[in-house]
Write a protein that holds these residues in place. Structure first.
Motif, PDB file in Angstrom:
ATOM      1  N   ALA A  94      23.236  23.106  -4.027  1.00  0.00           N
ATOM      2  CA  ALA A  94      21.950  23.716  -3.693  1.00  0.00           C
ATOM      3  C   ALA A  94      21.979  24.277  -2.274  1.00  0.00           C
ATOM      4  CB  ALA A  94      20.830  22.681  -3.830  1.00  0.00           C
ATOM      5  N   ILE A  95      22.629  23.563  -1.362  1.00  0.00           N
ATOM      6  CA  ILE A  95      22.719  24.027   0.024  1.00  0.00           C
ATOM      7  C   ILE A  95      23.556  25.302   0.112  1.00  0.00           C
ATOM      8  CG2 ILE A  95      23.514  23.447   2.347  1.00  0.00           C
ATOM      9  CD1 ILE A  95      22.952  20.484   1.644  1.00  0.00           C
ATOM     10  N   LEU A  96      24.685  25.350  -0.613  1.00  0.00           N
ATOM     11  CA  LEU A  96      25.500  26.560  -0.620  1.00  0.00           C
ATOM     12  C   LEU A  96      24.694  27.762  -1.116  1.00  0.00           C
ATOM     13  CD1 LEU A  96      29.003  25.454  -1.995  1.00  0.00           C
ATOM     14  CD2 LEU A  96      28.408  26.051   0.352  1.00  0.00           C
ATOM     15  N   LEU A  97      23.953  27.568  -2.175  1.00  0.00           N
ATOM     16  CA  LEU A  97      23.160  28.654  -2.737  1.00  0.00           C
ATOM     17  C   LEU A  97      22.072  29.089  -1.762  1.00  0.00           C
ATOM     18  CD1 LEU A  97      22.878  30.421  -5.221  1.00  0.00           C
ATOM     19  CD2 LEU A  97      21.459  28.636  -6.260  1.00  0.00           C
ATOM     20  N   TYR A  98      21.444  28.129  -1.107  1.00  0.00           N
ATOM     21  CA  TYR A  98      20.408  28.446  -0.121  1.00  0.00           C
ATOM     22  C   TYR A  98      20.979  29.245   1.044  1.00  0.00           C
ATOM     23  CZ  TYR A  98      17.294  27.790   3.852  1.00  0.00           C
ATOM     24  OH  TYR A  98      16.510  28.002   4.959  1.00  0.00           O
ATOM     25  N   LEU A  99      22.124  28.800   1.561  1.00  0.00           N
ATOM     26  CA  LEU A  99      22.721  29.491   2.702  1.00  0.00           C
ATOM     27  C   LEU A  99      23.203  30.891   2.321  1.00  0.00           C
ATOM     28  CD1 LEU A  99      24.726  26.549   4.316  1.00  0.00           C
ATOM     29  CD2 LEU A  99      22.548  27.524   5.101  1.00  0.00           C
ATOM     30  N   ALA A 100      23.691  31.037   1.086  1.00  0.00           N
ATOM     31  CA  ALA A 100      24.100  32.360   0.614  1.00  0.00           C
ATOM     32  C   ALA A 100      22.902  33.301   0.540  1.00  0.00           C
ATOM     33  CB  ALA A 100      24.777  32.239  -0.747  1.00  0.00           C
ATOM     34  N   ASP A 101      21.790  32.802   0.009  1.00  0.00           N
ATOM     35  CA  ASP A 101      20.588  33.630  -0.089  1.00  0.00           C
ATOM     36  C   ASP A 101      19.999  33.921   1.291  1.00  0.00           C
ATOM     37  OD1 ASP A 101      20.754  33.805  -2.826  1.00  0.00           O
ATOM     38  OD2 ASP A 101      19.311  32.212  -3.221  1.00  0.00           O
ATOM     39  N   LYS A 102      20.071  32.949   2.184  1.00  0.00           N
ATOM     40  CA  LYS A 102      19.510  33.117   3.528  1.00  0.00           C
ATOM     41  C   LYS A 102      20.250  34.211   4.305  1.00  0.00           C
ATOM     42  CE  LYS A 102      18.758  30.429   7.819  1.00  0.00           C
ATOM     43  NZ  LYS A 102      17.280  30.416   7.929  1.00  0.00           N
ATOM     44  N   THR A 103      21.565  34.268   4.117  1.00  0.00           N
ATOM     45  CA  THR A 103      22.389  35.192   4.895  1.00  0.00           C
ATOM     46  C   THR A 103      22.796  36.449   4.127  1.00  0.00           C
ATOM     47  OG1 THR A 103      24.429  34.073   4.216  1.00  0.00           O
ATOM     48  CG2 THR A 103      23.349  33.275   6.224  1.00  0.00           C
ATOM     49  N   GLY A 104      22.717  36.389   2.810  1.00  0.00           N
ATOM     50  CA  GLY A 104      23.211  37.488   1.999  1.00  0.00           C
ATOM     51  C   GLY A 104      24.723  37.552   1.948  1.00  0.00           C
ATOM     52  N   LEU A 105      25.385  36.453   2.300  1.00  0.00           N
ATOM     53  CA  LEU A 105      26.844  36.405   2.357  1.00  0.00           C
ATOM     54  C   LEU A 105      27.397  35.452   1.296  1.00  0.00           C
ATOM     55  CD1 LEU A 105      27.247  36.195   6.245  1.00  0.00           C
ATOM     56  CD2 LEU A 105      27.552  38.223   4.811  1.00  0.00           C
ATOM     57  N   CYS A 106      28.619  35.736   0.868  1.00  0.00           N
ATOM     58  CA  CYS A 106      29.364  34.864  -0.048  1.00  0.00           C
ATOM     59  C   CYS A 106      28.688  34.705  -1.404  1.00  0.00           C
ATOM     60  CB  CYS A 106      29.626  33.489   0.586  1.00  0.00           C
ATOM     61  SG  CYS A 106      30.624  33.564   2.088  1.00  0.00           S
ATOM     62  N   ILE A 107      27.914  35.699  -1.790  1.00  0.00           N
ATOM     63  CA  ILE A 107      27.332  35.717  -3.132  1.00  0.00           C
ATOM     64  C   ILE A 107      27.138  37.181  -3.535  1.00  0.00           C
ATOM     65  CG2 ILE A 107      24.893  35.628  -2.417  1.00  0.00           C
ATOM     66  CD1 ILE A 107      24.575  33.595  -4.831  1.00  0.00           C
ATOM     67  N   PRO A 108      27.454  37.529  -4.781  1.00  0.00           N
ATOM     68  CA  PRO A 108      27.315  38.931  -5.190  1.00  0.00           C
ATOM     69  C   PRO A 108      25.870  39.411  -5.125  1.00  0.00           C
ATOM     70  CG  PRO A 108      28.715  37.722  -6.725  1.00  0.00           C
ATOM     71  CD  PRO A 108      28.082  36.704  -5.832  1.00  0.00           C
ATOM     72  N   ALA A 109      25.690  40.686  -4.779  1.00  0.00           N
ATOM     73  CA  ALA A 109      24.357  41.288  -4.763  1.00  0.00           C
ATOM     74  C   ALA A 109      23.901  41.651  -6.173  1.00  0.00           C
ATOM     75  CB  ALA A 109      24.354  42.520  -3.868  1.00  0.00           C
ATOM     76  N   ASP A 110      24.848  42.035  -7.032  1.00  0.00           N
ATOM     77  CA  ASP A 110      24.537  42.371  -8.414  1.00  0.00           C
ATOM     78  C   ASP A 110      24.022  41.133  -9.146  1.00  0.00           C
ATOM     79  OD1 ASP A 110      24.979  44.232 -10.891  1.00  0.00           O
ATOM     80  OD2 ASP A 110      25.958  42.325 -11.399  1.00  0.00           O
ATOM     81  N   ALA A 111      22.930  41.276  -9.873  1.00  0.00           N
ATOM     82  CA  ALA A 111      22.272  40.122 -10.498  1.00  0.00           C
ATOM     83  C   ALA A 111      23.183  39.412 -11.494  1.00  0.00           C
ATOM     84  CB  ALA A 111      20.983  40.565 -11.184  1.00  0.00           C
ATOM     85  N   ALA A 112      23.875  40.168 -12.328  1.00  0.00           N
ATOM     86  CA  ALA A 112      24.740  39.550 -13.330  1.00  0.00           C
ATOM     87  C   ALA A 112      25.899  38.816 -12.669  1.00  0.00           C
ATOM     88  CB  ALA A 112      25.268  40.615 -14.295  1.00  0.00           C
ATOM     89  N   GLU A 113      26.520  39.432 -11.670  1.00  0.00           N
ATOM     90  CA  GLU A 113      27.624  38.787 -10.967  1.00  0.00           C
ATOM     91  C   GLU A 113      27.145  37.575 -10.172  1.00  0.00           C
ATOM     92  OE1 GLU A 113      29.711  41.637  -8.651  1.00  0.00           O
ATOM     93  OE2 GLU A 113      30.467  42.742 -10.398  1.00  0.00           O
ATOM     94  N   ARG A 114      25.930  37.640  -9.678  1.00  0.00           N
ATOM     95  CA  ARG A 114      25.357  36.493  -8.963  1.00  0.00           C
ATOM     96  C   ARG A 114      25.303  35.266  -9.878  1.00  0.00           C
ATOM     97  NH1 ARG A 114      21.347  34.702  -5.263  1.00  0.00           N
ATOM     98  NH2 ARG A 114      19.909  33.234  -6.253  1.00  0.00           N
ATOM     99  N   TYR A 115      24.819  35.467 -11.091  1.00  0.00           N
ATOM    100  CA  TYR A 115      24.740  34.331 -12.018  1.00  0.00           C
ATOM    101  C   TYR A 115      26.120  33.859 -12.441  1.00  0.00           C
ATOM    102  CZ  TYR A 115      19.688  34.548 -12.304  1.00  0.00           C
ATOM    103  OH  TYR A 115      18.349  34.507 -11.991  1.00  0.00           O
ATOM    104  N   GLU A 116      27.075  34.781 -12.498  1.00  0.00           N
ATOM    105  CA  GLU A 116      28.442  34.385 -12.827  1.00  0.00           C
ATOM    106  C   GLU A 116      29.023  33.506 -11.719  1.00  0.00           C
ATOM    107  OE1 GLU A 116      32.662  36.433 -14.253  1.00  0.00           O
ATOM    108  OE2 GLU A 116      30.926  37.702 -13.805  1.00  0.00           O
TER     109      GLU A 116
END
Length: 235
Positions: A94-116
């Motif tokens: 949960a912390i990794l996901l929060y930090l990714a959303d907070k910074t916009g880093l280390c997570i895909p911007a595309d919605a489908a790739e984000r869920y992948e």
């Protein structure tokens, strides 16, 4: 919002914040703990680490339990949470996901790739972490004295299966999500490193049978942010 607002959280009584405007990390350099310190180093977010010592049962203290009633590391307290209000959070995924959303880093911007990417994060949380951890118990720690090796062999077999899934995924891509390094990698590879290093189970699981995992692990450990994060908090 005044950064002194985090002083209302009891955990700051046991671990006073020298920099209350920064994100506060309560952790240990274990596979789950370093996920978050590595992510913080990768993103460059200002933070202040605090060592939660299991030797003195810090994780069972009322102050720590006030932040994480599940008495596990890591946990964070972000004075600049959503809406500018402090946010307390536990569970490394949960912390990794929060930090990714907070910074916009280390997570895909595309919605489908984000869920992948989240899918592979859950693959670590529900599979690799628990299975590798049980293997470590039965191979290196108290379980190694058990005459009945069926429990150990169960977790060896499941760890091999999971490594096989990961190896196949990495056969034609640099990282779990392809060219992009994400929270999926940050979650998975500290556990692979622990399995073959700290748990001394490389031969037991036949790590050489998984060359793509070995290649990606070496690239992961070679990252400067990973090298820093693996040592935080200092023991």
């Amino acid at each position: 919002m005044s950064s002194s607002a985090i002083s209302n959280f009891p955990i700051t009584q046991k671990w006073p914040a020298q920099h209350p405007e920064r994100l506060q990390l309560y952790s240990l350099p274990t596979p789950n703990g370093v996920k978050v310190s590595i992510m913080l180093e990768e993103t460059g977010l200002p933070y202040e680490p605090h060592l939660v010592s299991f030797e003195t049962n810090d994780q069972m203290s009322p102050e720590f339990l006030s932040l994480n009633p599940n008495n596990k590391i890591p946990a964070i307290l972000d004075p600049q949470g959503p809406g500018g209000k402090p946010l307390a959070l536990f569970e490394s995924g949960a912390i990794l996901l929060y930090l990714a959303d907070k910074t916009g880093l280390c997570i895909p911007a595309d919605a489908a790739e984000r869920y992948e990417a989240i899918q592979w994060l859950m693959f670590q949380m529900g599979g690799i972490g628990p299975m590798f951890g049980q293997l470590g118990f039965f191979h290196k720690f108290a379980g190694k004295a058990y005459e009945d090796k069926r429990p150990r062999d169960r977790y060896v077999a499941e760890s091999k299966r999971l490594l096989g899934v990961l190896n196949q995924r990495l056969a034609d891509r640099q990282w779990v999500m392809g060219d992009s390094y994400t929270i999926a990698d940050i979650a998975i590879f500290p556990w692979v490193r622990n399995l073959v290093g700290f748990y001394e189970a490389a031969d037991l699981v036949g790590i050489n049978d998984y060359p793509h995992v070995q290649r990606a692990l070496a690239e992961f450990v070679g990252r400067p942010a990973v090298q820093r994060g693996l040592l935080i908090p200092g023991r």
